[in-house]
Write a protein that holds these residues in place. Structure first.
Motif, mmCIF file in Angstrom:
data_model
loop_
_atom_site.group_PDB
_atom_site.id
_atom_site.type_symbol
_atom_site.label_atom_id
_atom_site.label_comp_id
_atom_site.label_asym_id
_atom_site.label_seq_id
_atom_site.Cartn_x
_atom_site.Cartn_y
_atom_site.Cartn_z
ATOM 1 N N PRO A 30 0.814 -1.223 0.000
ATOM 2 C CA PRO A 30 0.000 0.000 0.000
ATOM 3 C C PRO A 30 0.850 1.277 0.000
ATOM 4 C CG PRO A 30 -0.858 -1.557 1.596
ATOM 5 C CD PRO A 30 0.446 -2.102 1.114
ATOM 6 N N ARG A 31 1.978 1.244 0.703
ATOM 7 C CA ARG A 31 2.880 2.404 0.685
ATOM 8 C C ARG A 31 3.409 2.625 -0.726
ATOM 9 N NH1 ARG A 31 6.915 2.935 5.613
ATOM 10 N NH2 ARG A 31 7.312 4.743 4.321
ATOM 11 N N TRP A 32 3.801 1.530 -1.381
ATOM 12 C CA TRP A 32 4.295 1.644 -2.748
ATOM 13 C C TRP A 32 3.197 2.153 -3.681
ATOM 14 C CZ3 TRP A 32 2.572 -0.870 -7.141
ATOM 15 C CH2 TRP A 32 3.307 -0.593 -8.298
ATOM 16 N N ARG A 33 1.969 1.651 -3.515
ATOM 17 C CA ARG A 33 0.865 2.092 -4.373
ATOM 18 C C ARG A 33 0.693 3.605 -4.313
ATOM 19 N NH1 ARG A 33 -2.880 -1.617 -6.550
ATOM 20 N NH2 ARG A 33 -2.802 -3.664 -5.577
ATOM 21 N N VAL A 34 0.616 4.150 -3.102
ATOM 22 C CA VAL A 34 0.439 5.602 -2.964
ATOM 23 C C VAL A 34 1.604 6.320 -3.625
ATOM 24 C CG1 VAL A 34 0.330 7.523 -1.321
ATOM 25 C CG2 VAL A 34 -0.985 5.445 -0.891
ATOM 26 N N TRP A 35 2.814 5.863 -3.335
ATOM 27 C CA TRP A 35 4.007 6.482 -3.899
ATOM 28 C C TRP A 35 3.973 6.438 -5.436
ATOM 29 C CZ3 TRP A 35 7.832 4.372 -6.961
ATOM 30 C CH2 TRP A 35 8.961 5.161 -7.151
ATOM 31 N N ALA A 36 3.680 5.276 -6.010
ATOM 32 C CA ALA A 36 3.688 5.101 -7.460
ATOM 33 C C ALA A 36 2.518 5.834 -8.118
ATOM 34 C CB ALA A 36 3.651 3.617 -7.818
ATOM 35 N N TYR A 37 1.326 5.749 -7.532
ATOM 36 C CA TYR A 37 0.156 6.406 -8.111
ATOM 37 C C TYR A 37 0.370 7.915 -8.217
ATOM 38 C CZ TYR A 37 -2.879 2.245 -7.588
ATOM 39 O OH TYR A 37 -3.460 1.006 -7.684
ATOM 40 N N GLU A 38 1.110 8.480 -7.271
ATOM 41 C CA GLU A 38 1.365 9.925 -7.300
ATOM 42 C C GLU A 38 2.399 10.315 -8.348
ATOM 43 O OE1 GLU A 38 2.446 10.665 -3.215
ATOM 44 O OE2 GLU A 38 0.349 10.986 -2.627
ATOM 45 N N ARG A 39 3.132 9.359 -8.900
ATOM 46 C CA ARG A 39 4.232 9.666 -9.813
ATOM 47 C C ARG A 39 4.026 9.186 -11.243
ATOM 48 N NH1 ARG A 39 5.756 9.612 -4.854
ATOM 49 N NH2 ARG A 39 7.527 10.835 -4.108
ATOM 50 N N VAL A 40 3.052 8.314 -11.443
ATOM 51 C CA VAL A 40 2.852 7.704 -12.765
ATOM 52 C C VAL A 40 1.588 8.269 -13.401
ATOM 53 C CG1 VAL A 40 2.363 5.501 -13.906
ATOM 54 C CG2 VAL A 40 4.107 5.619 -12.139
ATOM 55 N N GLU A 41 1.665 8.515 -14.680
ATOM 56 C CA GLU A 41 0.522 9.070 -15.417
ATOM 57 C C GLU A 41 -0.560 8.038 -15.706
ATOM 58 O OE1 GLU A 41 -0.034 12.262 -16.505
ATOM 59 O OE2 GLU A 41 1.749 12.930 -15.427
ATOM 60 N N ASN A 42 -0.163 6.806 -16.064
ATOM 61 C CA ASN A 42 -1.112 5.796 -16.513
ATOM 62 C C ASN A 42 -1.213 4.672 -15.480
ATOM 63 O OD1 ASN A 42 -2.426 3.649 -17.808
ATOM 64 N ND2 ASN A 42 -1.647 4.251 -19.812
ATOM 65 N N LEU A 43 -2.266 4.713 -14.655
ATOM 66 C CA LEU A 43 -2.417 3.710 -13.599
ATOM 67 C C LEU A 43 -2.748 2.328 -14.154
ATOM 68 C CD1 LEU A 43 -4.246 5.537 -10.678
ATOM 69 C CD2 LEU A 43 -1.820 5.375 -11.197
ATOM 70 N N ASP A 44 -3.453 2.270 -15.271
ATOM 71 C CA ASP A 44 -3.768 0.959 -15.856
ATOM 72 C C ASP A 44 -2.490 0.229 -16.261
ATOM 73 O OD1 ASP A 44 -6.489 1.364 -15.529
ATOM 74 O OD2 ASP A 44 -6.765 2.172 -17.553
ATOM 75 N N GLU A 45 -1.577 0.959 -16.906
ATOM 76 C CA GLU A 45 -0.307 0.349 -17.306
ATOM 77 C C GLU A 45 0.531 -0.010 -16.070
ATOM 78 O OE1 GLU A 45 3.697 1.181 -19.964
ATOM 79 O OE2 GLU A 45 2.074 2.648 -20.028
ATOM 80 N N LEU A 46 0.521 0.853 -15.074
ATOM 81 C CA LEU A 46 1.254 0.586 -13.840
ATOM 82 C C LEU A 46 0.763 -0.713 -13.200
ATOM 83 C CD1 LEU A 46 3.235 1.540 -11.565
ATOM 84 C CD2 LEU A 46 1.228 2.588 -10.505
ATOM 85 N N LYS A 47 -0.542 -0.855 -13.085
ATOM 86 C CA LYS A 47 -1.106 -2.061 -12.477
ATOM 87 C C LYS A 47 -0.777 -3.300 -13.309
ATOM 88 C CE LYS A 47 -5.011 0.156 -10.186
ATOM 89 N NZ LYS A 47 -6.479 0.215 -10.117
ATOM 90 N N MET A 48 -0.885 -3.178 -14.633
ATOM 91 C CA MET A 48 -0.588 -4.308 -15.514
ATOM 92 C C MET A 48 0.864 -4.744 -15.334
ATOM 93 S SD MET A 48 -0.498 -4.483 -19.668
ATOM 94 C CE MET A 48 0.993 -3.479 -19.661
ATOM 95 N N ARG A 49 1.770 -3.786 -15.335
ATOM 96 C CA ARG A 49 3.197 -4.110 -15.172
ATOM 97 C C ARG A 49 3.478 -4.639 -13.758
ATOM 98 N NH1 ARG A 49 6.218 -2.867 -19.436
ATOM 99 N NH2 ARG A 49 5.438 -1.342 -20.935
ATOM 100 N N GLY A 50 2.785 -4.101 -12.764
ATOM 101 C CA GLY A 50 2.955 -4.585 -11.394
ATOM 102 C C GLY A 50 2.524 -6.031 -11.237
ATOM 103 N N VAL A 51 1.423 -6.399 -11.887
ATOM 104 C CA VAL A 51 0.942 -7.782 -11.854
ATOM 105 C C VAL A 51 1.931 -8.685 -12.591
ATOM 106 C CG1 VAL A 51 -0.871 -9.345 -12.672
ATOM 107 C CG2 VAL A 51 -1.487 -7.184 -11.568
ATOM 108 N N GLU A 52 2.387 -8.245 -13.775
ATOM 109 C CA GLU A 52 3.350 -9.034 -14.550
ATOM 110 C C GLU A 52 4.636 -9.275 -13.773
ATOM 111 O OE1 GLU A 52 3.904 -6.748 -18.105
ATOM 112 O OE2 GLU A 52 2.066 -7.494 -19.044
ATOM 113 N N ALA A 53 5.057 -8.292 -12.978
ATOM 114 C CA ALA A 53 6.302 -8.405 -12.215
ATOM 115 C C ALA A 53 6.122 -9.171 -10.906
ATOM 116 C CB ALA A 53 6.846 -7.009 -11.921
ATOM 117 N N GLY A 54 4.882 -9.539 -10.578
ATOM 118 C CA GLY A 54 4.635 -10.245 -9.331
ATOM 119 C C GLY A 54 4.691 -9.342 -8.117
ATOM 120 N N LEU A 55 4.527 -8.055 -8.346
ATOM 121 C CA LEU A 55 4.573 -7.085 -7.250
ATOM 122 C C LEU A 55 3.216 -6.954 -6.578
ATOM 123 C CD1 LEU A 55 6.129 -4.888 -5.706
ATOM 124 C CD2 LEU A 55 5.583 -3.317 -7.559
ATOM 125 N N ILE A 56 2.156 -6.937 -7.368
ATOM 126 C CA ILE A 56 0.795 -6.810 -6.851
ATOM 127 C C ILE A 56 -0.080 -7.866 -7.506
ATOM 128 C CG2 ILE A 56 0.976 -4.337 -6.349
ATOM 129 C CD1 ILE A 56 -0.551 -3.797 -8.975
#
Length: 131
Positions: free
Chosen positions: A71-97
């Motif tokens: 959750p700390r990473w989510r807040v940090w990343a959501y505040e810095r990334v323009e495209n949340l859909d791509e962020l989530k997709m890449r996070g799932v692919e990387a096994g992060l979320i």
């Protein structure tokens, strides 16, 4: 204002901080227990047993660390990334979320502030993406 970055950059940093911590907890603690047991003159079999027991304890600790750090990473990343859909997709692919709605996503331990901030940032992204 937060520095903007690509989803790949945010996921890479999350992988290092979140998954790195999880791996150190999961495998580093048993290795440390094994080494400590040998240092205290236990035979290798007893040291292996100590490492095995420590691994059983370290697995829930690793999950707890993931549950607190994501959750700390989510807040940090959501505040810095323009495209949340791509962020989530890449996070799932990387096994992060986990993907949205997955049972294990509910094991994230979010503070009230994190829950609210994530909701705000996701709503802002949805508004932006739909316009």
């Amino acid at each position: 204002m937060a520095i903007k970055m690509t989803p790949s950059q945010a996921v890479s940093r999350g992988g290092l901080t979140v998954n790195g911590t999880v791996m150190v907890t999961m495998f580093g603690l048993p290795l440390l227990a094994y080494g400590a047991a040998l240092l205290f003159d236990l035979d290798p079999q007893s040291a292996g047993t100590a490492a095995g027991i420590t691994f059983l304890v370290s697995w829930p600790l690793a999950w707890l660390s993931w549950s607190l750090l994501v959750p700390r990473w989510r807040v940090w990343a959501y505040e810095r990334v323009e495209n949340l859909d791509e962020l989530k997709m890449r996070g799932v692919e990387a096994g992060l979320i986990w993907r949205d709605g997955h049972f294990f996503e509910r094991t994230e331990l979010r503070t009230p502030y994190q829950r609210q901030r994530i909701r705000e940032l996701e709503q802002a992204w949805a508004t932006k993406a739909n316009s």
